[in-house]
Design a protein around this motif. Structure first.
Motif, PDB file in Angstrom:
ATOM      1  N   GLU A 121       0.799  -1.216   0.000  1.00  0.00           N
ATOM      2  CA  GLU A 121       0.000   0.000   0.000  1.00  0.00           C
ATOM      3  C   GLU A 121       0.833   1.268   0.000  1.00  0.00           C
ATOM      4  N   ASN A 122       2.108   1.200   0.400  1.00  0.00           N
ATOM      5  CA  ASN A 122       2.915   2.412   0.403  1.00  0.00           C
ATOM      6  C   ASN A 122       3.223   2.894  -1.012  1.00  0.00           C
ATOM      7  N   ALA A 123       3.038   2.035  -2.020  1.00  0.00           N
ATOM      8  CA  ALA A 123       3.175   2.483  -3.404  1.00  0.00           C
ATOM      9  C   ALA A 123       2.109   3.515  -3.739  1.00  0.00           C
ATOM     10  N   LEU A 124       1.030   3.506  -2.983  1.00  0.00           N
ATOM     11  CA  LEU A 124      -0.082   4.428  -3.218  1.00  0.00           C
ATOM     12  C   LEU A 124      -0.010   5.642  -2.300  1.00  0.00           C
ATOM     13  N   SER A 125       0.071   5.412  -0.985  1.00  0.00           N
ATOM     14  CA  SER A 125      -0.034   6.513  -0.021  1.00  0.00           C
ATOM     15  C   SER A 125       1.311   7.015   0.482  1.00  0.00           C
ATOM     16  N   GLY A 126       2.381   6.230   0.293  1.00  0.00           N
ATOM     17  CA  GLY A 126       3.698   6.643   0.760  1.00  0.00           C
ATOM     18  C   GLY A 126       4.134   5.982   2.038  1.00  0.00           C
ATOM     19  N   HIS A 127       3.191   5.406   2.779  1.00  0.00           N
ATOM     20  CA  HIS A 127       3.551   4.641   3.973  1.00  0.00           C
ATOM     21  C   HIS A 127       2.556   3.516   4.161  1.00  0.00           C
ATOM     22  N   MET A 128       2.762   2.690   5.191  1.00  0.00           N
ATOM     23  CA  MET A 128       1.907   1.535   5.371  1.00  0.00           C
ATOM     24  C   MET A 128       1.712   1.212   6.857  1.00  0.00           C
ATOM     25  N   PHE A 129       0.613   0.538   7.141  1.00  0.00           N
ATOM     26  CA  PHE A 129       0.184   0.240   8.510  1.00  0.00           C
ATOM     27  C   PHE A 129       1.255  -0.499   9.296  1.00  0.00           C
ATOM     28  N   VAL A 130       1.521   0.002  10.530  1.00  0.00           N
ATOM     29  CA  VAL A 130       2.441  -0.701  11.438  1.00  0.00           C
ATOM     30  C   VAL A 130       1.944  -0.649  12.878  1.00  0.00           C
ATOM     31  N   GLN A 199       2.652  -1.642  19.778  1.00  0.00           N
ATOM     32  CA  GLN A 199       2.287  -2.935  19.213  1.00  0.00           C
ATOM     33  C   GLN A 199       2.368  -2.821  17.698  1.00  0.00           C
ATOM     34  N   CYS A 200       3.383  -3.450  17.102  1.00  0.00           N
ATOM     35  CA  CYS A 200       3.699  -3.266  15.689  1.00  0.00           C
ATOM     36  C   CYS A 200       3.443  -4.528  14.882  1.00  0.00           C
ATOM     37  N   LEU A 201       3.007  -4.338  13.653  1.00  0.00           N
ATOM     38  CA  LEU A 201       2.931  -5.438  12.708  1.00  0.00           C
ATOM     39  C   LEU A 201       4.345  -5.770  12.242  1.00  0.00           C
ATOM     40  N   ARG A 202       4.735  -7.033  12.335  1.00  0.00           N
ATOM     41  CA  ARG A 202       6.120  -7.412  12.066  1.00  0.00           C
ATOM     42  C   ARG A 202       6.288  -8.205  10.771  1.00  0.00           C
ATOM     43  N   ASP A 203       5.189  -8.559  10.097  1.00  0.00           N
ATOM     44  CA  ASP A 203       5.315  -9.306   8.845  1.00  0.00           C
ATOM     45  C   ASP A 203       4.286  -8.774   7.854  1.00  0.00           C
ATOM     46  N   GLY A 205       1.153  -9.440   7.646  1.00  0.00           N
ATOM     47  CA  GLY A 205      -0.224  -9.307   8.098  1.00  0.00           C
ATOM     48  C   GLY A 205      -0.710 -10.289   9.124  1.00  0.00           C
ATOM     49  N   ALA A 206       0.206 -10.956   9.870  1.00  0.00           N
ATOM     50  CA  ALA A 206      -0.237 -11.962  10.828  1.00  0.00           C
ATOM     51  C   ALA A 206       0.416 -11.848  12.197  1.00  0.00           C
ATOM     52  N   VAL A 207       1.626 -11.321  12.283  1.00  0.00           N
ATOM     53  CA  VAL A 207       2.402 -11.353  13.518  1.00  0.00           C
ATOM     54  C   VAL A 207       2.608  -9.941  14.059  1.00  0.00           C
ATOM     55  N   PHE A 208       2.292  -9.743  15.350  1.00  0.00           N
ATOM     56  CA  PHE A 208       2.504  -8.469  16.028  1.00  0.00           C
ATOM     57  C   PHE A 208       3.497  -8.664  17.176  1.00  0.00           C
ATOM     58  N   ASP A 209       4.251  -7.607  17.461  1.00  0.00           N
ATOM     59  CA  ASP A 209       5.194  -7.634  18.565  1.00  0.00           C
ATOM     60  C   ASP A 209       5.445  -6.194  18.998  1.00  0.00           C
ATOM     61  N   SER A 210       6.147  -6.036  20.116  1.00  0.00           N
ATOM     62  CA  SER A 210       6.483  -4.705  20.604  1.00  0.00           C
ATOM     63  C   SER A 210       7.690  -4.161  19.842  1.00  0.00           C
ATOM     64  N   CYS A 211       7.665  -2.845  19.537  1.00  0.00           N
ATOM     65  CA  CYS A 211       8.790  -2.236  18.827  1.00  0.00           C
ATOM     66  C   CYS A 211       8.768  -0.729  19.046  1.00  0.00           C
ATOM     67  N   SER A 212       9.794  -0.066  18.563  1.00  0.00           N
ATOM     68  CA  SER A 212       9.801   1.384  18.423  1.00  0.00           C
ATOM     69  C   SER A 212       9.442   1.691  16.978  1.00  0.00           C
ATOM     70  N   ALA A 213       8.511   2.605  16.777  1.00  0.00           N
ATOM     71  CA  ALA A 213       8.048   2.915  15.424  1.00  0.00           C
ATOM     72  C   ALA A 213       8.113   4.417  15.189  1.00  0.00           C
ATOM     73  N   THR A 214       8.302   4.783  13.930  1.00  0.00           N
ATOM     74  CA  THR A 214       8.402   6.197  13.560  1.00  0.00           C
ATOM     75  C   THR A 214       7.334   6.546  12.542  1.00  0.00           C
TER      76      THR A 214
END
Length: 293
Positions: A121-130, A199-203, A205-214
């Motif tokens: 989806e970032n090809a369209l909007s420039g970023h993607m869900f995390v 709580q970040c998406l790590r793959d 569309g199936a796996v979530f884990d803790s992370c630092s996100a920007t």
């Protein structure tokens, strides 16, 4: 609800607005979009058909400007059977589940079971869900780093001021710029907010884990048509524009409450001005702009 905030703000300033549903874009997107200068996607816009996405990308190639006042947009691919939306969320499986040849997993899924292939989806909007729900974060505006960009003109950011917006402007879910080779050419960042323990998406569309996100506000321009695409990358961008909205607060006493009330934090004048500026870059002008802008 997010559409309501946008609609009230746009009408207040004299923008001419017509509304349609995602299903309308799926069925007759070409005919719908041809007369318009820009298209705005608002709020939590997670489920798209390939027909809808094709129509939007075609419109941009023709010069229609895009504004994503949203996050988690174009995430799950869906299909319709009559008026029923079908999504098997096949990305959360190791094999194809939908009996049809259609793909109803995430657009970004690059595994062999996706017959359509990866189309992030970032090809369209420039970023993607995390960043997953329920987020009520503040957006950091760095005037020293980003204030010289013309999108910030007539704001305190352009004077070098830095600050955090009220909580919730960055929420309920938000996106991240990802270096996966699909971002639009000449992608420009207008802000940067890094938050720990998300709580970040790590793959795909199936796996979530803790992370630092920007998170970044982003702007890009189509190489052929010159159409601008603005990406807010947050579901609650319209909270900065209109201060009467539902309360997204995981700590509230009744977590199921969707009551609408006045936000005591008010609107964010600089983000209102940024929105006006981006519209102006797209040739969209208000008829009755408030004197504060």
């Amino acid at each position: 609800m997010y559409e309501r905030h946008f609609y009230c703000w746009a009408l207040t300033h004299g923008y001419t607005v017509d509304l349609c549903s995602n299903r309308d874009l799926h069925r007759c997107g070409r005919e719908l979009l041809d007369p318009y200068r820009c298209c705005v996607f608002v709020g939590h816009d997670e489920y798209w058909t390939y027909g809808q996405r094709d129509a939007i990308e075609r419109a941009r190639r023709r010069g229609v400007h895009l504004n994503f006042w949203s996050a988690n947009e174009a995430y799950w691919a869906v299909r319709f059977e009559g008026r029923t939306m079908i999504c098997y969320k096949e990305t959360q499986s190791v094999k194809k589940m939908d009996r049809h040849d259609a793909w109803t997993g995430t657009f970004r899924d690059s595994r062999a079971i996706n017959p359509r292939g990866s189309r992030p989806e970032n090809a369209l909007s420039g970023h993607m869900f995390v960043a997953n729900a329920q987020r009520v974060d503040s957006l950091f505006v760095d005037g020293e780093r980003f204030g010289r960009h013309r999108a910030w003109r007539n704001t305190s950011v352009a004077e070098g001021l830095s600050y955090y917006t009220p909580k919730g402007v960055l929420g309920h879910e938000w996106d991240e710029v990802v270096d996966n080779g699909w971002s639009p050419a000449y992608l420009q960042k207008l802000s940067s907010t890094t938050i720990d323990n998300v709580q970040c998406l790590r793959d795909v569309g199936a796996v979530f884990d803790s992370c630092s996100a920007t998170h970044n506000l982003v702007l890009s321009r189509h190489e052929e048509s010159g159409a601008w695409t603005f990406g807010a990358g947050t579901v609650q961008w319209s909270w900065a524009l209109d201060d009467t909205h539902d309360v997204n607060d995981p700590q509230r006493q009744n977590k199921y409450s969707i009551r609408v009330e006045k936000d005591t934090a008010g609107v964010v004048r600089d983000l209102q001005q940024l929105t006006v500026n981006v519209f102006q870059m797209q040739g969209v002008l208000p008829a009755t702009l408030d004197a504060s802008l």
